[in-house]
Design an enzyme around this catalytic site. Sequence first.
Site, PDB file in Angstrom:
ATOM      1  N   HIS A 471      22.790  72.870  42.901  1.00 38.48           N
ATOM      2  CA  HIS A 471      22.889  72.673  44.483  1.00 38.48           C
ATOM      3  C   HIS A 471      21.417  72.490  45.080  1.00 38.48           C
ATOM      4  CE1 HIS A 471      26.679  75.521  44.367  1.00 38.48           C
ATOM      5  NE2 HIS A 471      27.052  74.257  44.195  1.00 38.48           N
TER       6      HIS A 471
HETATM    7  C1  LIG Z   1      27.783  68.794  38.299  1.00 36.94           C
HETATM    8  C2  LIG Z   1      28.139  69.168  39.433  1.00 36.94           C
HETATM    9  C3  LIG Z   1      28.961  70.072  39.982  1.00 36.94           C
HETATM   10  C4  LIG Z   1      28.649  70.375  41.398  1.00 36.94           C
HETATM   11  N1  LIG Z   1      29.814  71.113  41.830  1.00 36.94           N
HETATM   12  C5  LIG Z   1      29.905  71.411  43.099  1.00 36.94           C
HETATM   13  C6  LIG Z   1      31.199  71.856  43.726  1.00 36.94           C
HETATM   14  O1  LIG Z   1      32.227  72.257  42.980  1.00 36.94           O
HETATM   15  N2  LIG Z   1      31.275  72.170  45.189  1.00 36.94           N
HETATM   16  C7  LIG Z   1      30.374  71.492  45.961  1.00 36.94           C
HETATM   17  O2  LIG Z   1      30.577  71.928  47.121  1.00 36.94           O
HETATM   18  N3  LIG Z   1      29.077  71.050  45.394  1.00 36.94           N
HETATM   19  C8  LIG Z   1      29.000  70.999  44.219  1.00 36.94           C
HETATM   20  N4  LIG Z   1      27.920  70.385  43.613  1.00 36.94           N
HETATM   21  C9  LIG Z   1      26.882  69.929  44.780  1.00 36.94           C
HETATM   22  C10 LIG Z   1      27.312  68.827  45.524  1.00 36.94           C
HETATM   23  O3  LIG Z   1      28.081  67.767  45.053  1.00 36.94           O
HETATM   24  C11 LIG Z   1      25.915  68.113  45.930  1.00 36.94           C
HETATM   25  O4  LIG Z   1      25.032  69.074  46.442  1.00 36.94           O
HETATM   26  C12 LIG Z   1      26.139  67.036  46.970  1.00 36.94           C
HETATM   27  O5  LIG Z   1      27.254  66.146  46.443  1.00 36.94           O
HETATM   28  C13 LIG Z   1      24.652  66.133  47.287  1.00 36.94           C
HETATM   29  O6  LIG Z   1      24.945  65.295  48.203  1.00 36.94           O
HETATM   30  P1  LIG Z   1      23.965  64.347  48.647  1.00 36.94           P
HETATM   31  O7  LIG Z   1      24.373  63.335  49.657  1.00 36.94           O
HETATM   32  O8  LIG Z   1      22.593  65.362  48.980  1.00 36.94           O
HETATM   33  O9  LIG Z   1      23.513  63.785  47.240  1.00 36.94           O
HETATM   34  P2  LIG Z   1      24.373  62.932  46.041  1.00 36.94           P
HETATM   35  O10 LIG Z   1      25.659  63.118  46.454  1.00 36.94           O
HETATM   36  O11 LIG Z   1      23.862  63.297  44.752  1.00 36.94           O
HETATM   37  O12 LIG Z   1      24.069  61.226  46.194  1.00 36.94           O
HETATM   38  C14 LIG Z   1      23.064  60.619  46.051  1.00 36.94           C
HETATM   39  C15 LIG Z   1      23.215  59.136  45.655  1.00 36.94           C
HETATM   40  O13 LIG Z   1      22.166  58.179  45.614  1.00 36.94           O
HETATM   41  C16 LIG Z   1      22.055  57.699  44.864  1.00 36.94           C
HETATM   42  N5  LIG Z   1      20.522  57.309  44.550  1.00 36.94           N
HETATM   43  C17 LIG Z   1      19.535  57.857  43.964  1.00 36.94           C
HETATM   44  N6  LIG Z   1      18.559  57.163  44.058  1.00 36.94           N
HETATM   45  C18 LIG Z   1      18.928  55.927  44.273  1.00 36.94           C
HETATM   46  C19 LIG Z   1      18.043  54.868  44.431  1.00 36.94           C
HETATM   47  N7  LIG Z   1      16.658  54.653  44.175  1.00 36.94           N
HETATM   48  N8  LIG Z   1      18.530  53.538  44.696  1.00 36.94           N
HETATM   49  C20 LIG Z   1      19.852  53.686  45.034  1.00 36.94           C
HETATM   50  N9  LIG Z   1      20.637  54.581  45.012  1.00 36.94           N
HETATM   51  C21 LIG Z   1      20.174  55.950  44.728  1.00 36.94           C
HETATM   52  C22 LIG Z   1      22.441  58.445  43.509  1.00 36.94           C
HETATM   53  O14 LIG Z   1      22.948  57.312  42.552  1.00 36.94           O
HETATM   54  C23 LIG Z   1      23.580  59.108  44.399  1.00 36.94           C
HETATM   55  O15 LIG Z   1      24.825  58.330  44.324  1.00 36.94           O
HETATM   56  C24 LIG Z   1      27.744  69.969  42.414  1.00 36.94           C
HETATM   57  C25 LIG Z   1      26.829  68.967  41.794  1.00 36.94           C
HETATM   58  C26 LIG Z   1      26.832  68.591  40.563  1.00 36.94           C
HETATM   59  C27 LIG Z   1      25.861  67.466  39.930  1.00 36.94           C
END
Ligand SMILES: Cc1cc2nc3c(=O)[nH]c(=O)nc-3n(C[C@H](O)[C@H](O)[C@H](O)COP(=O)(O)OP(=O)(O)OC[C@H]3O[C@@H](n4cnc5c(N)ncnc54)[C@H](O)[C@@H]3O)c2cc1C
Length: 533
Positions: A471
């Site tokens: 998280h």
């Molecule tokens: C294994 C796991 C289990 C989890 N379980 C849960 C759960 O059950 N319930 C829940 O609520 N949360 C859960 N979480 C947490 C939650 O999914 C994340 O906190 C949330 O999805 C993060 O969203 P975000 O938009 O911050 O980033 P992300 O969803 O991580 O998206 C970031 C995106 O940016 C892309 N990216 C990064 N750098 C670059 C770049 N330089 N160029 C182009 N693209 C790039 C990445 O590849 C990714 O696709 C879990 C997370 C993980 C990893």
Amino acid sequence: MIDTADYIIVGAGSAGCVLAAELSSDPSNNVLLVESGPADRHFLIDMPRGVGKLMAPGNPHIWSYDVTKAGNRGTEKWVKGRAIGGSSSVNGMIYARGFASDYDRWAELGCTGWGWADMVPHFKAMEDHELGETPERGVGGPLRISTHPRKVAGDELCEAVIDAAAEAGTPRVADTNASPQGGIGYQARTIWKGKRQSAAKAFLRPALARKNLTVISDTDVLRILFDGQRASGVEVRDASGVRRIDARREIIVSAGAIQSPKLLQLSGIGPARLLQDLGIAVVHDQPQVGRNLREHFYLQTKYRVKRGSLNHEFAGPRLLWNVLRYVIASSGPMTHAAQELIGYVKTEPALSRPDCQIGVGLYSMGLGPKGLELDKEPGLTIGGYPMHPVSLGEMHIVSADPDAAPYILANYLTDPEDQATAVRLVRYIRKIASQPALAELMIEEMMPGRAVQTDDEILADYLARGGTAYHVAGTCRMGSDAASVVDPLARVRGVSGLRVVDTSIFPELPSGNTNAPAMAAGRNVAMMIRKDR
Ligand SMILES: Cc1cc2nc3c(=O)[nH]c(=O)nc-3n(C[C@H](O)[C@H](O)[C@H](O)COP(=O)(O)OP(=O)(O)OC[C@H]3O[C@@H](n4cnc5c(N)ncnc54)[C@H](O)[C@@H]3O)c2cc1C
């Protein structure tokens, strides 16, 4: 090949997919979404119990980082999603929104426009919730949410745990997201008809037919490019090489709480001293980029039980049968999330709000010859973490090379307040496990085990066995103060044409998991951008 767009969104994750869908719903906006990872068409992404395999080292749908836990406590691996859908394509599918008090606290911390009254309409608009509509819960939205199914194997054990929690002081509730004073119940999940509902599936796919939205996968954004102090484009790398794409209006970085601060630092926004040492031209000296890192520190307790465990369903011929059942009918245990129950508990009755989250899974694991393996005997896992850690970690780049891994320090439980909460959590889980409602099914506690009794022993066990809850947040902190990285409109201070929207902007972690808050953050900022124009 696209070379310009009004809005360039970096990262098709939880926040990025919602932003892309919302911004492109206005036909006058031309939107480009750039994702480093591949498409999200893999069978393991759809099948809820595929999550274990998705997280395995070397899987092409994840980023994997080495993280220093704290002091000399060694390292662990952190995983983030790297595919269309980002972490929502690989996560555990728990749907947890956080509570009013979390968002009202963000507003108190200077995040105007992020209080509960501001956020609840976003959650409601996103949701198509199996439990139906209430003033604070939505139906008819793009994100389908179901609760853990009833009348399936393990019901008896689930019911006994819920009753035991109630005996220990945490009441049974139908919707854990609607229980700000605490409660335990069947978990809400981003699963529908046996299939994962990622941010990509819910928000992005329905928007793909729009002519004003372009999505490119397998493409890394290496740097944000500046024209003076204005973010004017991005340098990208795909199979054909490195090139520039220009932004007519804005660049929105939604690359997640590790990659977003990394990208800012690589692009010249970060602590000036660090950037100069690495030979990066400083665009804006911002010491806070990469600081304020927060993570939930998760611990599993394990119990041997007489029956009700699903261990036998996920090994040997039963596993093959269950995968087949899934392929043919999208049914059976492979449609379950990793946990069946979720609880928000007050480890001290006098607390004004729950301080810990627990999750209950009808499985148990131990170290075998091939690493972590399911136990052969029936087992129950009750895991959890303090929800509002005050111990702060940090991350920073160690090289100007975009392919170099960053340094990440979790700094778990370094604050005495977090240590005390962690000890109380373990005692509370034990209190639940020892209630009369579970007596008939319970055999014994396997982990931490009877030898671990004093506060010092419990803390030492927690520090040794605990690990990431996946998280990570807070590394591009939002606030009204001049030191914050982004302002309450998610605009990066010190430059123009650049926003950050993902869990990195959270000033503090919400109660519980972070996928729903990340998606709601994407929607909130999309509305702000649309209002701005
Ligand atoms: C294994 C796991 C289990 C989890 N379980 C849960 C759960 O059950 N319930 C829940 O609520 N949360 C859960 N979480 C947490 C939650 O999914 C994340 O906190 C949330 O999805 C993060 O969203 P975000 O938009 O911050 O980033 P992300 O969803 O991580 O998206 C970031 C995106 O940016 C892309 N990216 C990064 N750098 C670059 C770049 N330089 N160029 C182009 N693209 C790039 C990445 O590849 C990714 O696709 C879990 C997370 C993980 C990893």
